[in-house]
Motif scaffolding. Structure first.
Motif, short mmCIF file in Angstrom:
data_model
loop_
_atom_site.label_atom_id
_atom_site.label_comp_id
_atom_site.label_asym_id
_atom_site.label_seq_id
_atom_site.Cartn_x
_atom_site.Cartn_y
_atom_site.Cartn_z
N GLY A 66 14.23 -28.38 -50.37
CA GLY A 66 15.27 -27.55 -50.96
C GLY A 66 14.75 -26.36 -51.75
O GLY A 66 15.51 -25.77 -52.53
N MET A 67 13.48 -25.99 -51.60
CA MET A 67 12.95 -24.82 -52.31
C MET A 67 12.27 -23.89 -51.30
O MET A 67 11.66 -24.34 -50.32
N VAL A 68 12.38 -22.57 -51.55
CA VAL A 68 11.79 -21.57 -50.67
C VAL A 68 11.05 -20.53 -51.51
O VAL A 68 11.49 -20.13 -52.58
N VAL A 83 10.46 -18.19 -56.36
CA VAL A 83 10.84 -19.44 -55.69
C VAL A 83 12.29 -19.73 -56.04
O VAL A 83 12.66 -19.78 -57.22
N LEU A 84 13.12 -19.90 -55.00
CA LEU A 84 14.54 -20.17 -55.20
C LEU A 84 14.84 -21.59 -54.80
O LEU A 84 14.33 -22.09 -53.81
N GLU A 85 15.70 -22.21 -55.58
CA GLU A 85 16.07 -23.61 -55.34
C GLU A 85 17.44 -23.68 -54.71
O GLU A 85 18.33 -22.86 -55.02
N ASN A 86 17.62 -24.67 -53.86
CA ASN A 86 18.85 -24.82 -53.12
C ASN A 86 20.06 -24.92 -54.04
O ASN A 86 20.09 -25.73 -54.98
N ASN A 87 21.08 -24.05 -53.79
CA ASN A 87 22.37 -24.11 -54.47
C ASN A 87 22.28 -24.01 -55.98
O ASN A 87 23.12 -24.55 -56.71
N SER A 88 21.27 -23.30 -56.47
CA SER A 88 21.17 -23.08 -57.91
C SER A 88 22.20 -22.03 -58.33
O SER A 88 22.44 -21.04 -57.60
N ALA A 103 19.63 -18.64 -53.63
CA ALA A 103 19.50 -19.37 -52.37
C ALA A 103 20.56 -20.44 -52.25
O ALA A 103 20.97 -21.05 -53.24
N CYS A 104 20.98 -20.65 -51.02
CA CYS A 104 21.90 -21.76 -50.72
C CYS A 104 21.56 -22.28 -49.33
O CYS A 104 20.99 -21.56 -48.51
N ASN A 105 21.87 -23.51 -49.09
CA ASN A 105 21.59 -24.15 -47.80
C ASN A 105 20.12 -24.06 -47.41
O ASN A 105 19.78 -23.74 -46.27
N GLU A 122 14.89 -23.47 -42.86
CA GLU A 122 15.54 -22.18 -43.06
C GLU A 122 16.28 -22.18 -44.38
O GLU A 122 16.49 -23.25 -45.01
N ALA A 123 16.68 -20.98 -44.80
CA ALA A 123 17.40 -20.84 -46.06
C ALA A 123 18.34 -19.65 -45.97
O ALA A 123 17.99 -18.61 -45.41
#
Length: 399
Positions: A66-68, A83-88, A103-105, A122-123
């Motif tokens: 969940g991180m990109v 670094v972006l975290e999922n659905n933050s 970031a989401c998904n 993917e993100a």
């Protein structure tokens, strides 16, 4: 949840770094940002680099949980990594707070089905850029575009002039009470189009202007379409011009022979046709080639345009609509060589406008010398020889 040590350390460091340099600015008005959602991956099926205006976003690595890890550049220069975290719910601000990302998904292997494949993470990244003051102020203003196009390049006087007109709404709001008028430059307006127009966002209004020629005409006309409207920023005006021309009222054709002998006639034929639907008063001037004289026309005049050695045929007449007049005459020359045949000129007074039309091309007449000769009669001459007189003497001897 297990994470790779190195990736987690870098992620925490970058997040803390952006928070320390003022990642979270004062509350911003959401209407001041333009938003775009892009999808990034690391395989060929999904691009890893996306360009948005002058910015470039590149996906460097996924942790699978969940991180990109992203890298953001502007005009080829790296602004930094994040670094972006999922659905933050938190935004990552960069470029002096002019852009922000969320970031989401983002692919999370813990949420994948048992038999799914994690080879192509993917993100979805929400990218937003702060609008400039000009963009913000003009967002609620009306923006229009105007096009005019005539259906022909040249017109006969009997033709109706049709101008296709199109007003497009290229702004973000509906355009109400748009006013249109036409300046016909002396043409007679049959249909000037609607005066008050309403155009929805992204739509257009199309119509035809229909005009006719007046009794007194000129060679060219400039038709101007004018659009005016009001919005929050005041009154606005937009104009477009289309030029049209009037076709010449006459067609002139001239034919001559190309070769003659000295003193023998060369034949000239001139035809003039009225191609308009109105009668035309015509003055015809047809110069004769230099060194030539007219041999069978009593209307010959001389000294045209101040040149004493030039002769010309001059006639005045009226042609009805679509009528053609043909004039034929003959000329001769006593000088050898190639002689250029001048163009024929016709002056027409049509509806108060004076036109000067010429024949299409100039011909050449070549004059040759006519050599006379006497046929040679070959005869055999026989010299007469006088007869020779001889005296015969015979002596007789007795047997």
């Amino acid at each position: 949840m297990k994470r790779k040590g190195n990736f987690y350390t870098i992620a925490v460091f970058l997040i803390v770094f952006y928070m320390l340099i003022g990642i979270m600015p004062a509350a911003a008005n959401e209407d001041e940002w333009s938003s775009l959602t892009v999808t990034l991956g690391t395989e060929n099926s999904i691009v890893s680099i996306v360009s948005v205006d002058e910015y470039t976003i590149e996906a460097l690595k996924f942790d699978g949980y969940g991180m990109v890890w992203l890298r953001v550049s502007k005009n080829g220069l790296t602004l930094g990594d994040t670094v972006l975290e999922n659905n933050s719910s938190s935004w990552c601000y960069m470029d002096n707070n002019n852009i922000r990302l969320k970031a989401c998904n983002v692919t999370n292997m813990e949420n994948l089905p048992m038999f799914s494949n994690l080879c192509s993470p993917e993100a979805e990244v929400v990218f937003e850029a702060k609008k400039s003051a000009d963009e913000t102020s003009t967002e609620d203003n009306v923006r229009l575009a105007l096009d005019l196009e005539a259906d022909k390049d040249e017109y006969l006087l009997s033709d109706e002039v049709i101008v296709d007109t199109e007003i497009r709404n290229i702004g973000n709001i509906k355009a109400d009470k748009v006013k249109f008028n036409v300046d016909p430059d002396g043409l007679l307006v049959q249909d000037g189009g609607p005066e008050n127009i309403t155009i929805d966002k992204g739509s257009k209004k199309s119509f035809e202007l229909r005009l006719r020629f007046p009794e007194r005409i000129k060679d060219n006309y400039s038709i101007t379409g004018n659009v005016s409207w009001e919005d929050n920023s005041g009154k606005h005006f937009l104009s477009k011009v289309v030029d049209i021309s009037v076709s010449e009222p006459l067609k002139i054709y001239k034919y001559t022979g190309s070769e003659v002998f000295i003193g023998t006639p060369a034949y000239v034929t001139v035809s003039v046709k009225n191609v308009q639907d109105r009668p035309v008063n015509i003055s015809l001037i047809d110069p004769v080639p230099a060194t030539f004289t007219m041999i069978n026309n009593s209307e010959l005049a001389s000294s045209v345009l101040g040149l004493d050695n030039l002769s010309y045929l001059s006639q005045d007449f009226v042609l009805a609509p679509e009528e053609m007049k043909t004039i034929s005459y003959s000329i001769k020359s006593e000088k050898l060589g190639a002689h250029r045949v001048p163009q024929t000129h016709a002056y027409a007074n049509l509806c108060g406008q004076l036109y000067n039309e010429c024949s299409d091309s100039e011909d050449i007449i070549t004059v040759y010398d006519n050599i006379s000769y006497k046929e040679y009669n070959h005869e055999t001459q026989v010299e007469e020889i006088s007869p020779v007189k001889t005296k015969l003497s015979v002596n007789l001897v007795p047997a």
